[in-house]
Structures are given as structure tokens and as C-alpha cells.
Scaffold this motif. Structure first.
Motif, PDB file in Angstrom:
ATOM      1  N   ASP A 126       0.823  -1.214   0.000  1.00 33.75           N
ATOM      2  CA  ASP A 126       0.000   0.000   0.000  1.00 33.75           C
ATOM      3  C   ASP A 126       0.857   1.264   0.000  1.00 33.75           C
ATOM      4  N   LYS A 127       2.002   1.210   0.648  1.00 34.98           N
ATOM      5  CA  LYS A 127       2.869   2.384   0.693  1.00 34.98           C
ATOM      6  C   LYS A 127       3.559   2.627  -0.646  1.00 34.98           C
ATOM      7  N   ASP A 128       3.797   1.563  -1.415  1.00 37.68           N
ATOM      8  CA  ASP A 128       4.458   1.690  -2.696  1.00 37.68           C
ATOM      9  C   ASP A 128       3.503   2.091  -3.812  1.00 37.68           C
ATOM     10  N   LYS A 129       2.216   1.988  -3.556  1.00 37.26           N
ATOM     11  CA  LYS A 129       1.218   2.250  -4.583  1.00 37.26           C
ATOM     12  C   LYS A 129       1.119   3.747  -4.876  1.00 37.26           C
ATOM     13  N   GLU A 130       1.216   4.087  -6.155  1.00 35.11           N
ATOM     14  CA  GLU A 130       1.085   5.476  -6.580  1.00 35.11           C
ATOM     15  C   GLU A 130      -0.381   5.886  -6.516  1.00 35.11           C
ATOM     16  N   PRO A 131      -0.679   7.122  -6.103  1.00 35.02           N
ATOM     17  CA  PRO A 131      -2.072   7.559  -6.099  1.00 35.02           C
ATOM     18  C   PRO A 131      -2.609   7.676  -7.527  1.00 35.02           C
ATOM     19  N   THR A 132      -3.858   7.332  -7.705  1.00 34.07           N
ATOM     20  CA  THR A 132      -4.490   7.451  -9.014  1.00 34.07           C
ATOM     21  C   THR A 132      -4.897   8.902  -9.235  1.00 34.07           C
ATOM     22  N   ASN A 133      -5.257   9.230 -10.469  1.00 31.64           N
ATOM     23  CA  ASN A 133      -5.750  10.582 -10.744  1.00 31.64           C
ATOM     24  C   ASN A 133      -7.009  10.882  -9.932  1.00 31.64           C
ATOM     25  N   LYS A 134      -7.827   9.870  -9.739  1.00 32.19           N
ATOM     26  CA  LYS A 134      -9.029  10.052  -8.923  1.00 32.19           C
ATOM     27  C   LYS A 134      -8.647  10.372  -7.476  1.00 32.19           C
ATOM     28  N   ASP A 135      -7.631   9.681  -6.947  1.00 35.34           N
ATOM     29  CA  ASP A 135      -7.146   9.966  -5.595  1.00 35.34           C
ATOM     30  C   ASP A 135      -6.656  11.407  -5.482  1.00 35.34           C
ATOM     31  N   ILE A 136      -5.894  11.842  -6.463  1.00 36.39           N
ATOM     32  CA  ILE A 136      -5.336  13.197  -6.446  1.00 36.39           C
ATOM     33  C   ILE A 136      -6.449  14.232  -6.550  1.00 36.39           C
ATOM     34  N   LEU A 137      -7.377  14.021  -7.477  1.00 36.29           N
ATOM     35  CA  LEU A 137      -8.453  14.987  -7.698  1.00 36.29           C
ATOM     36  C   LEU A 137      -9.346  15.137  -6.477  1.00 36.29           C
ATOM     37  N   THR A 138      -9.601  14.049  -5.770  1.00 36.99           N
ATOM     38  CA  THR A 138     -10.574  14.060  -4.677  1.00 36.99           C
ATOM     39  C   THR A 138      -9.967  14.231  -3.292  1.00 36.99           C
ATOM     40  N   SER A 139      -8.672  14.423  -3.195  1.00 35.26           N
ATOM     41  CA  SER A 139      -8.039  14.434  -1.872  1.00 35.26           C
ATOM     42  C   SER A 139      -8.309  15.692  -1.045  1.00 35.26           C
ATOM     43  N   SER A 140      -8.588  16.816  -1.672  1.00 36.03           N
ATOM     44  CA  SER A 140      -8.928  18.029  -0.913  1.00 36.03           C
ATOM     45  C   SER A 140      -9.538  19.075  -1.842  1.00 36.03           C
ATOM     46  N   ILE A 141      -9.830  20.220  -1.283  1.00 33.65           N
ATOM     47  CA  ILE A 141     -10.504  21.290  -2.025  1.00 33.65           C
ATOM     48  C   ILE A 141      -9.525  22.021  -2.940  1.00 33.65           C
ATOM     49  N   TRP A 142      -9.992  22.318  -4.161  1.00 31.62           N
ATOM     50  CA  TRP A 142      -9.218  23.096  -5.133  1.00 31.62           C
ATOM     51  C   TRP A 142      -9.662  24.548  -5.056  1.00 31.62           C
ATOM     52  N   LYS A 143      -8.692  25.460  -5.038  1.00 25.87           N
ATOM     53  CA  LYS A 143      -8.968  26.895  -4.971  1.00 25.87           C
ATOM     54  C   LYS A 143      -8.616  27.545  -6.304  1.00 25.87           C
ATOM     55  N   GLY A 144      -9.523  28.389  -6.803  1.00 22.68           N
ATOM     56  CA  GLY A 144      -9.276  29.066  -8.067  1.00 22.68           C
ATOM     57  C   GLY A 144      -8.029  29.928  -8.008  1.00 22.68           C
ATOM     58  N   GLU A 145      -7.239  29.889  -9.064  1.00 19.41           N
ATOM     59  CA  GLU A 145      -5.993  30.660  -9.118  1.00 19.41           C
ATOM     60  C   GLU A 145      -6.024  31.678 -10.257  1.00 19.41           C
ATOM     61  N   SER A 146      -6.382  31.233 -11.481  1.00 21.38           N
ATOM     62  CA  SER A 146      -6.365  32.148 -12.615  1.00 21.38           C
ATOM     63  C   SER A 146      -7.155  31.572 -13.788  1.00 21.38           C
ATOM     64  N   ILE A 147      -7.485  32.478 -14.712  1.00 18.46           N
ATOM     65  CA  ILE A 147      -8.171  32.108 -15.947  1.00 18.46           C
ATOM     66  C   ILE A 147      -7.296  32.575 -17.105  1.00 18.46           C
ATOM     67  N   TRP A 148      -7.082  31.689 -18.077  1.00 17.38           N
ATOM     68  CA  TRP A 148      -6.196  31.985 -19.196  1.00 17.38           C
ATOM     69  C   TRP A 148      -6.929  31.826 -20.530  1.00 17.38           C
ATOM     70  N   ALA A 149      -6.568  32.676 -21.484  1.00 14.54           N
ATOM     71  CA  ALA A 149      -7.045  32.559 -22.867  1.00 14.54           C
ATOM     72  C   ALA A 149      -5.973  33.144 -23.779  1.00 14.54           C
ATOM     73  N   TYR A 150      -5.763  32.531 -24.906  1.00 14.80           N
ATOM     74  CA  TYR A 150      -4.783  32.995 -25.895  1.00 14.80           C
ATOM     75  C   TYR A 150      -3.390  33.176 -25.286  1.00 14.80           C
ATOM     76  N   GLY A 151      -3.045  32.329 -24.308  1.00 17.81           N
ATOM     77  CA  GLY A 151      -1.720  32.373 -23.694  1.00 17.81           C
ATOM     78  C   GLY A 151      -1.525  33.471 -22.670  1.00 17.81           C
ATOM     79  N   SER A 152      -2.597  34.149 -22.272  1.00 20.81           N
ATOM     80  CA  SER A 152      -2.485  35.243 -21.300  1.00 20.81           C
ATOM     81  C   SER A 152      -3.439  35.044 -20.132  1.00 20.81           C
ATOM     82  N   ASP A 153      -3.011  35.521 -18.972  1.00 19.61           N
ATOM     83  CA  ASP A 153      -3.852  35.502 -17.780  1.00 19.61           C
ATOM     84  C   ASP A 153      -4.905  36.595 -17.922  1.00 19.61           C
ATOM     85  N   ILE A 154      -6.169  36.205 -17.992  1.00 19.77           N
ATOM     86  CA  ILE A 154      -7.249  37.177 -18.171  1.00 19.77           C
ATOM     87  C   ILE A 154      -8.138  37.267 -16.923  1.00 19.77           C
ATOM     88  N   SER A 155      -7.596  36.880 -15.781  1.00 20.41           N
ATOM     89  CA  SER A 155      -8.351  36.919 -14.533  1.00 20.41           C
ATOM     90  C   SER A 155      -8.831  38.324 -14.212  1.00 20.41           C
TER      91      SER A 155
END
Length: 146
Positions: free
Chosen positions: A25-54
Motif C-alpha cells: 500500500d505504501k508503494d502504490k502510486e495515487p491514481t488521478n481520482k485519488d489526487i483529484l478528490t483528496s482536498s478542495i481546489w482553490k481558483g488561481e487564474s483564468i487563461w485565454a490565448y496564452g495570457s492571464d485574463i483573470s
């Protein structure tokens, strides 16, 4: 006699140590589902055409991405919160975890492409179709952090 007891003790110690270090169990890599669901995601920025448009979103729409949080649940539900309001729905990975389908089977269904998913950062991209035929589609990248 003393050496035999010492050897027996060392052998037992070696056996116990080797058995506990092989915990899979310790050697097992976390799955993408494990990573996605492990805690709350906070908004950082919005990008379009290669630029931060936040700032543009803030100025034009009054939307501050930094006030947005998303919590994904392993059962396939999510809560998207902004200030005091929240939106609940369902999610599932698609295309070998390269996409997330939100609210599948409803009128609100949409798919976001996962550009990056690490334990610290989530980047998703979505193309928004224009309301009028003469406008070009807009591709937005939304970045979240932990």
C-alpha cells in the motif's frame, strides 16, 4: 550458547523488518481520482490565448476566480462554490483521465480537458461556443491550486 541466542534474535529481527518493509500500500502510486478528490481546489487564474485574463473577468463580469473553490468526491459528485453560493453536480473521468465530464446526461453537461493534474495543481480547459454564428469559439483554461 550466547552466540546462538544472538543469532536467533538477529534472524528474527531481520525477518520482522523485511516483512514490514514490503507493504504494498505504501508503494502504490495515487491514481488521478485519488489526487483529484483528496482536498478542495482553490481558483488561481483564468487563461485565454496564452495570457492571464483573470483581471479582465473581474473588471468585465465582477467574477474573482480566487473566490471559487471546487471539491470533487470519490463517489462522482462535486461542489463548486463561489462566495456564499454553490453548485452541486456529478463528474466522471473520460478518455483515460484526460477529460472530465460534468453533469453527464443533463442539459448542463459539458466536458473539460485536463491539461495538468498534480497534488498541488489542476488545470482544465473548456471551449465555449459563441451564441452568434459569426463569432469564434473561446477556449478558456482555468487553473486551481491547493
Amino acid at each position: 550458547m550466547r552466540i546462538q541466542k544472538l543469532l536467533t534474535f538477529l534472524f528474527a529481527l531481520l525477518l520482522v523488518t523485511s516483512m514490514t518493509s514490503c507493504d504494498k500500500d505504501k508503494d502504490k502510486e495515487p491514481t488521478n481520482k485519488d489526487i483529484l478528490t483528496s482536498s478542495i481546489w482553490k481558483g488561481e487564474s483564468i487563461w485565454a490565448y496564452g495570457s492571464d485574463i483573470s483581471d479582465l473577468f473581474m473588471d468585465e463580469l465582477g467574477y474573482d476566480i480566487k473566490k471559487n473553490t471546487v471539491k470533487f468526491d470519490k463517489a462522482g459528485t462535486y461542489v463548486d462554490s463561489y462566495e456564499r453560493s454553490s453548485l452541486n453536480g456529478t463528474w466522471e473521468f473520460a478518455d483515460n483521465d484526460k477529460s472530465i465530464i460534468f453533469d453527464k446526461g443533463t442539459d448542463d453537461e459539458y466536458t473539460a480537458t485536463v491539461l495538468m493534474l498534480t497534488d498541488k495543481e489542476l488545470r482544465m480547459e473548456q471551449t465555449i461556443e459563441p451564441e452568434e454564428n459569426d463569432e469564434e469559439p473561446l477556449t478558456l483554461e482555468v487553473r486551481f491550486i491547493r
